[in-house]
Design a protein around this motif. Sequence first.
Motif, mmCIF file in Angstrom:
data_model
loop_
_atom_site.group_PDB
_atom_site.id
_atom_site.type_symbol
_atom_site.label_atom_id
_atom_site.label_comp_id
_atom_site.label_asym_id
_atom_site.label_seq_id
_atom_site.Cartn_x
_atom_site.Cartn_y
_atom_site.Cartn_z
ATOM 1 N N UNK A 222 0.867 68.734 41.751
ATOM 2 C CA UNK A 222 0.613 69.936 41.874
ATOM 3 C C UNK A 222 1.812 70.461 42.997
ATOM 4 N N UNK A 223 2.783 69.629 42.988
ATOM 5 C CA UNK A 223 3.971 69.830 44.066
ATOM 6 C C UNK A 223 4.962 70.653 43.038
ATOM 7 N N UNK A 224 5.729 71.877 43.778
ATOM 8 C CA UNK A 224 6.621 72.464 43.063
ATOM 9 C C UNK A 224 8.043 71.675 42.762
ATOM 10 N N UNK A 225 8.215 70.606 43.678
ATOM 11 C CA UNK A 225 9.579 69.731 43.649
ATOM 12 C C UNK A 225 10.713 70.634 43.773
ATOM 13 N N UNK A 226 12.012 70.145 43.973
ATOM 14 C CA UNK A 226 13.152 70.772 44.034
ATOM 15 C C UNK A 226 14.359 69.833 43.753
ATOM 16 N N UNK A 227 15.035 70.222 42.756
ATOM 17 C CA UNK A 227 16.148 69.366 42.163
ATOM 18 C C UNK A 227 17.379 69.980 42.800
ATOM 19 N N UNK A 228 17.500 71.014 43.295
ATOM 20 C CA UNK A 228 18.733 71.561 43.959
ATOM 21 C C UNK A 228 18.955 71.142 45.280
ATOM 22 N N UNK A 229 17.927 70.923 46.284
ATOM 23 C CA UNK A 229 18.196 70.331 47.599
ATOM 24 C C UNK A 229 17.446 68.933 47.574
ATOM 25 N N UNK A 230 17.925 68.077 47.687
ATOM 26 C CA UNK A 230 17.171 66.673 47.677
ATOM 27 C C UNK A 230 18.093 65.469 48.984
ATOM 28 N N UNK A 231 17.380 64.662 49.096
ATOM 29 C CA UNK A 231 17.837 63.629 50.039
ATOM 30 C C UNK A 231 19.170 62.937 49.612
ATOM 31 N N UNK A 232 19.527 63.318 48.381
ATOM 32 C CA UNK A 232 20.840 62.712 47.821
ATOM 33 C C UNK A 232 20.752 61.240 48.099
ATOM 34 N N UNK A 233 19.795 60.531 47.862
ATOM 35 C CA UNK A 233 19.924 59.085 48.038
ATOM 36 C C UNK A 233 19.674 58.336 46.592
ATOM 37 N N UNK A 234 19.444 58.817 45.419
ATOM 38 C CA UNK A 234 19.069 58.036 44.253
ATOM 39 C C UNK A 234 19.679 58.832 42.972
ATOM 40 N N UNK B 65 19.789 58.159 38.694
ATOM 41 C CA UNK B 65 19.315 57.303 37.830
ATOM 42 C C UNK B 65 20.383 56.764 36.960
ATOM 43 N N UNK B 66 20.123 56.148 35.709
ATOM 44 C CA UNK B 66 21.154 55.673 34.776
ATOM 45 C C UNK B 66 21.722 56.888 34.024
ATOM 46 N N UNK B 67 21.043 57.952 33.855
ATOM 47 C CA UNK B 67 21.646 59.113 33.099
ATOM 48 C C UNK B 67 22.315 59.890 34.165
ATOM 49 N N UNK B 68 22.398 59.637 35.242
ATOM 50 C CA UNK B 68 23.121 60.538 36.174
ATOM 51 C C UNK B 68 22.454 61.519 36.658
ATOM 52 N N UNK B 69 21.061 61.513 36.679
ATOM 53 C CA UNK B 69 20.270 62.550 37.293
ATOM 54 C C UNK B 69 19.948 62.337 38.657
ATOM 55 N N UNK B 70 19.656 63.079 39.593
ATOM 56 C CA UNK B 70 19.405 62.924 40.831
ATOM 57 C C UNK B 70 17.976 62.668 40.918
ATOM 58 N N UNK B 71 17.276 61.560 41.312
ATOM 59 C CA UNK B 71 16.187 61.270 41.326
ATOM 60 C C UNK B 71 15.440 61.378 42.681
ATOM 61 N N UNK B 72 16.261 61.700 43.917
ATOM 62 C CA UNK B 72 15.849 61.705 45.181
ATOM 63 C C UNK B 72 14.653 62.527 45.389
ATOM 64 N N UNK B 73 14.135 62.124 46.459
ATOM 65 C CA UNK B 73 13.058 63.052 47.131
ATOM 66 C C UNK B 73 13.439 64.441 47.383
ATOM 67 N N UNK B 74 12.746 65.583 47.389
ATOM 68 C CA UNK B 74 13.105 66.628 47.905
ATOM 69 C C UNK B 74 13.459 66.781 49.477
ATOM 70 N N UNK B 75 14.322 67.608 49.638
ATOM 71 C CA UNK B 75 15.116 67.338 51.157
ATOM 72 C C UNK B 75 14.024 67.966 51.817
#
Length: 363
Positions: A303-315, A317-327
């Motif tokens: 039920x969370x909107x998420x955010x892939x633009x602003x993240x904690x920049x910590x993770x 994945x193998x496909x090169x996607x930012x899987x970090x928690x939203x900042x």
Amino acid sequence: MFLKLFDSVKITRGAKNSIILDASTGFLQLIPIAFFDLLSNEHQNYSVLKKQLNNESLEALEEYLNFIIDNKLGIILNSKKELSAFHNTSEFKETPSYVDYLILDVNNSGVLDDVLVQQICDLRIRYLQIRFSELKLNDIINVISKLNLLNDSSINEVSVVANYDLQLVIFIKENHYSISNKFLHFVLHSSNEQGFESFDHVHLSIIKNKINIPLSCGLIDLKNINLNRNFYLEAKKHNSCLHKKIAIDVKGNIKNCPSMPQSFGNIRDTTLENALKHPEFKKYWNLTKDSIEVCKDCEFRYICTDCRAYTEQTSINKDGLDTSKPLKCGYNPYTGEWEEWSTNPLKQKAIQAYGMQDFIKKI
């Protein structure tokens, strides 16, 4: 004796807590993980279970069952035959549109023209958000006056975000009936006062907080959660931030979101459809919260909107996607506590990288 939750009722397990929600009423409640484990087993025979429990555990179970019935979240059934009569309809149904959402950041009055309107129609876009940052009042009114170009499109709703101006309010009130035949929601920020008014199919929200476009995007808190049933089902299969979303930033660059760094062409020489065909455009569309660090252990993840633009920049994945928690999320699913995200020492490096120093809350 079996318990059947209603179709609109969803449960999600987190690291410390679980939640139960009713998408039809907006009901939301934290529940113990032990209760989640019981509810997730639809074939649990409670008559048999009761015989296995001591008095204390039996009392707790009765309390749980009464909680479900009292809040109209489910019903008690007497047999497996009755249970089998209920069909599970909790599957997300894809819309026929190529994309559902278009975010349009505007810095000139000519951006919403016949060419762009035709592209919106061709892609069968359903929701349009127009955001003004630095544009004169007359230019803003000029763009708003062009919304009637969308009258015959598949657009269901248009939201407009702009700086508060009394003359803009007057224009909206005097012309709300002729601006567009679509549902319109105007959000005017940075006002000295706060309020809400509606005029037929037009809603006007006036808020005190300043919306800094595009840096204000991505705030995660309980006020922004989405209890819509379809949103919940979509979030289990797709990314709740970027799935079926396309955007045009203030420079005309076509992106997944105006705040994302990667561009897939410019609207001056690339159509939205051609941008969509880029092999990397949809790379985040199916990144669910179950694959994002920390979020995968959070009870609010669907039920969370998420955010892939602003993240904690910590993770990554193998496909090169930012899987970090939203900042801009201050929730810790391992402790079950919310904190002010901007003052977290672990987030300061990312805050500096995004140039968000002005967002740090003064304590």
